[in-house]
Design a protein around this motif. Structure first.
Motif, PDB file in Angstrom:
ATOM      1  N   PHE A 255      19.094  72.287 114.383  1.00 37.31           N
ATOM      2  CA  PHE A 255      19.753  73.511 114.906  1.00 37.31           C
ATOM      3  C   PHE A 255      19.904  74.809 113.903  1.00 37.31           C
ATOM      4  N   PHE A 256      20.378  74.363 113.274  1.00 39.42           N
ATOM      5  CA  PHE A 256      20.368  75.845 112.229  1.00 39.42           C
ATOM      6  C   PHE A 256      19.736  75.426 110.421  1.00 39.42           C
ATOM      7  N   GLY A 257      19.367  74.118 110.421  1.00 35.44           N
ATOM      8  CA  GLY A 257      18.495  74.101 109.390  1.00 35.44           C
ATOM      9  C   GLY A 257      18.831  73.931 107.941  1.00 35.44           C
ATOM     10  N   ALA A 258      20.424  73.501 108.106  1.00 34.36           N
ATOM     11  CA  ALA A 258      21.176  73.347 107.157  1.00 34.36           C
ATOM     12  C   ALA A 258      21.341  71.641 106.071  1.00 34.36           C
ATOM     13  N   GLU A 259      22.323  71.975 105.098  1.00 37.03           N
ATOM     14  CA  GLU A 259      22.787  70.621 105.006  1.00 37.03           C
ATOM     15  C   GLU A 259      24.349  70.009 105.195  1.00 37.03           C
ATOM     16  N   SER A 260      23.924  69.082 105.828  1.00 37.09           N
ATOM     17  CA  SER A 260      25.892  68.154 106.246  1.00 37.09           C
ATOM     18  C   SER A 260      26.470  68.256 104.620  1.00 37.09           C
ATOM     19  N   PRO A 261      27.517  68.757 105.474  1.00 44.09           N
ATOM     20  CA  PRO A 261      28.685  69.479 104.197  1.00 44.09           C
ATOM     21  C   PRO A 261      29.596  68.490 103.838  1.00 44.09           C
ATOM     22  N   GLY A 262      29.300  67.340 104.370  1.00 47.87           N
ATOM     23  CA  GLY A 262      29.689  66.219 103.312  1.00 47.87           C
ATOM     24  C   GLY A 262      30.884  65.849 103.618  1.00 47.87           C
ATOM     25  N   VAL A 263      31.189  66.326 105.092  1.00 52.44           N
ATOM     26  CA  VAL A 263      32.944  65.937 105.732  1.00 52.44           C
ATOM     27  C   VAL A 263      32.960  65.259 106.911  1.00 52.44           C
ATOM     28  N   PRO A 264      33.837  64.288 107.517  1.00 57.73           N
ATOM     29  CA  PRO A 264      33.900  64.084 108.902  1.00 57.73           C
ATOM     30  C   PRO A 264      33.233  65.623 109.629  1.00 57.73           C
ATOM     31  N   PHE A 265      33.080  65.299 110.876  1.00 61.46           N
ATOM     32  CA  PHE A 265      32.962  66.143 111.731  1.00 61.46           C
ATOM     33  C   PHE A 265      33.864  66.621 112.495  1.00 61.46           C
ATOM     34  N   PRO A 266      34.542  67.506 112.396  1.00 60.19           N
ATOM     35  CA  PRO A 266      36.177  67.782 113.080  1.00 60.19           C
ATOM     36  C   PRO A 266      35.954  67.693 114.454  1.00 60.19           C
ATOM     37  N   GLN A 267      37.467  67.269 114.151  1.00 60.04           N
ATOM     38  CA  GLN A 267      38.390  66.710 115.711  1.00 60.04           C
ATOM     39  C   GLN A 267      39.499  67.428 115.707  1.00 60.04           C
ATOM     40  N   GLN A 268      39.489  69.057 116.927  1.00 61.35           N
ATOM     41  CA  GLN A 268      40.890  69.710 116.567  1.00 61.35           C
ATOM     42  C   GLN A 268      40.508  69.593 118.265  1.00 61.35           C
ATOM     43  N   ASN A 269      41.999  69.827 119.032  1.00 59.86           N
ATOM     44  CA  ASN A 269      42.431  70.104 120.048  1.00 59.86           C
ATOM     45  C   ASN A 269      44.152  70.136 120.298  1.00 59.86           C
ATOM     46  N   THR A 270      44.641  71.198 119.535  1.00 59.71           N
ATOM     47  CA  THR A 270      46.136  71.382 119.645  1.00 59.71           C
ATOM     48  C   THR A 270      47.055  72.204 120.783  1.00 59.71           C
ATOM     49  N   GLU A 271      45.695  72.705 121.532  1.00 53.37           N
ATOM     50  CA  GLU A 271      45.930  73.742 122.517  1.00 53.37           C
ATOM     51  C   GLU A 271      46.471  73.427 123.354  1.00 53.37           C
ATOM     52  N   THR A 272      46.678  72.238 124.188  1.00 53.06           N
ATOM     53  CA  THR A 272      47.258  71.651 125.409  1.00 53.06           C
ATOM     54  C   THR A 272      48.915  71.133 123.850  1.00 53.06           C
ATOM     55  N   GLU A 273      48.641  70.434 123.238  1.00 54.03           N
ATOM     56  CA  GLU A 273      50.223  70.440 122.943  1.00 54.03           C
ATOM     57  C   GLU A 273      51.071  71.165 122.576  1.00 54.03           C
ATOM     58  N   GLU A 274      50.204  72.726 122.347  1.00 47.87           N
ATOM     59  CA  GLU A 274      50.889  73.834 122.477  1.00 47.87           C
ATOM     60  C   GLU A 274      51.113  74.658 123.294  1.00 47.87           C
ATOM     61  N   MET A 275      50.893  73.973 124.402  1.00 44.22           N
ATOM     62  CA  MET A 275      50.655  74.526 125.648  1.00 44.22           C
ATOM     63  C   MET A 275      52.648  73.585 126.021  1.00 44.22           C
ATOM     64  N   HIS A 276      52.250  72.617 125.935  1.00 49.12           N
ATOM     65  CA  HIS A 276      53.493  71.713 125.486  1.00 49.12           C
ATOM     66  C   HIS A 276      55.036  71.456 124.930  1.00 49.12           C
ATOM     67  N   MET A 277      54.484  72.055 124.041  1.00 51.65           N
ATOM     68  CA  MET A 277      55.838  72.769 123.319  1.00 51.65           C
ATOM     69  C   MET A 277      56.178  74.400 123.825  1.00 51.65           C
ATOM     70  N   LEU A 278      55.263  75.138 124.347  1.00 50.22           N
ATOM     71  CA  LEU A 278      55.927  76.307 124.709  1.00 50.22           C
ATOM     72  C   LEU A 278      56.828  76.353 125.799  1.00 50.22           C
ATOM     73  N   THR A 279      56.472  74.957 126.418  1.00 45.36           N
ATOM     74  CA  THR A 279      57.288  75.349 127.938  1.00 45.36           C
ATOM     75  C   THR A 279      58.097  74.025 127.945  1.00 45.36           C
ATOM     76  N   ASP A 280      58.280  72.938 126.484  1.00 47.95           N
ATOM     77  CA  ASP A 280      58.846  72.772 126.795  1.00 47.95           C
ATOM     78  C   ASP A 280      60.040  72.930 126.140  1.00 47.95           C
ATOM     79  N   GLY A 281      60.533  73.813 125.258  1.00 51.14           N
ATOM     80  CA  GLY A 281      61.316  74.939 124.932  1.00 51.14           C
ATOM     81  C   GLY A 281      61.976  75.495 125.747  1.00 51.14           C
ATOM     82  N   LEU A 282      61.088  76.542 126.072  1.00 52.21           N
ATOM     83  CA  LEU A 282      61.566  76.901 127.482  1.00 52.21           C
ATOM     84  C   LEU A 282      62.748  76.377 128.284  1.00 52.21           C
ATOM     85  N   LYS A 283      62.272  74.782 128.304  1.00 56.39           N
ATOM     86  CA  LYS A 283      63.349  73.711 129.557  1.00 56.39           C
ATOM     87  C   LYS A 283      64.629  74.006 128.733  1.00 56.39           C
ATOM     88  N   LYS A 284      64.249  73.465 127.634  1.00 54.51           N
ATOM     89  CA  LYS A 284      65.782  73.125 127.029  1.00 54.51           C
ATOM     90  C   LYS A 284      66.684  73.902 126.870  1.00 54.51           C
TER      91      LYS A 284
END
Length: 288
Positions: A255-284
């Protein structure tokens, strides 16, 4: 949200450091000699791997202001103007003039001169994405009709997206979640604005309904499908990419006519974990 921002940025910094070590010349700086143009819009709904996509674009030297970038400057006068009047242009112009080192000033790697990514602190954003920008696609295209638009989709289709979205918002549909909303989210006018924009754009799908019955599930899956049609209807085919993160780098590189950066495609998904941490902290805190 501050912890979420710092967590996401730290992961991103590690990815950039790896790519820098392998290919130090493949990052594209953006000159501020003239008013910057909006080059990229991530139009995918939340929970369609927009965080991973934003990280990938960073590794390709094309930083996009994801929602965490917006949260980093909640006191922006242009953000307040957007919230009060609906005028998005001044806020986007402000973002495109911001350097990564300014927005992520609290991330040590952008201030540590020995960090591999320190030299890129002066790189500026070239695009925007996620809530609330994705819902302002038409207005953003009026600012630059030539902008490239990436519609991120969930690998699991409508059902997969709904499951991810419901998992993310599950705690907010409980009494303790309502406490989180009232005590931590609504007091921040910016966070309240983002949540309200999300609710308004997805209607009649209501991901915060106390009970999600089968009828609501079907409504939400239909809204997900309709969103793709809405995006396609306003974007020229030559500037449009339907992106599934499970496909990795190849669609973006083409799509961009770019070269590979030479690392695995990033897999990030921290939002759900952070949301649960917030509510867990409130429960405690309430149990103690």
């Amino acid at each position: 949200m501050g912890r979420q921002l710092q967590c996401s940025c730290r992961v991103l910094v590690l990815l950039v450091a790896c790519a820098t070590a392998l290919h130090p010349t493949r990052f594209i700086g953006v000159s501020n000699a003239s008013k910057p143009k909006l080059q990229i819009i991530i139009a995918g709904l939340p929970k369609t791997a927009t965080t991973s996509l934003s990280s990938a674009l960073m590794l390709l030297g094309r930083p996009v202001c994801h929602d965490t970038c917006t949260s980093a400057n909640p006191n922006s006068e242009n953000l307040k103007l957007w919230e009060d009047t609906g005028d998005i242009a001044p806020r986007v112009d402000e973002i495109l003039n911001q350097k990564l080192g300014e927005v992520y000033a609290d991330v040590p790697d952008f201030t540590n001169t020995s960090s591999p990514v320190y030299k890129y602190r002066d790189m500026t954003f070239v695009g925007v994405g996620d809530v609330p920008f994705c819902y302002k696609l038409k207005e953003l295209l009026e600012m630059n009709p030539e902008a490239k638009v990436i519609l991120s989709v969930h690998p699991g289709g409508p059902e997969g997206w709904l499951s991810s979205a419901l998992e993310y918002s599950s705690d907010l549909r409980t009494p303790i979640g309502q406490t989180v909303l009232n005590a931590h989210i609504y007091p921040s006018l910016h966070q309240k604005f983002m949540l309200e924009e999300n609710q308004k754009a997805l209607a009649p799908c209501n991901l915060l309904a106390p009970e999600i019955d089968e009828s609501m599930r079907e409504i939400c899956k239909k809204r997900y499908e309709d969103w793709e049609d809405e995006v396609r209807s306003v974007v020229p085919p030559a500037n449009f990419l339907r992106f599934n993160a499970s496909d990795g780098w190849d669609p973006l590189l083409s799509f961009f006519g770019a070269e590979s950066p030479g690392v695995p495609f990033p897999q990030q998904n921290t939002e759900t974990e952070e949301m649960h941490m917030l509510t867990d902290g409130l429960k405690k805190s309430q149990e103690s």
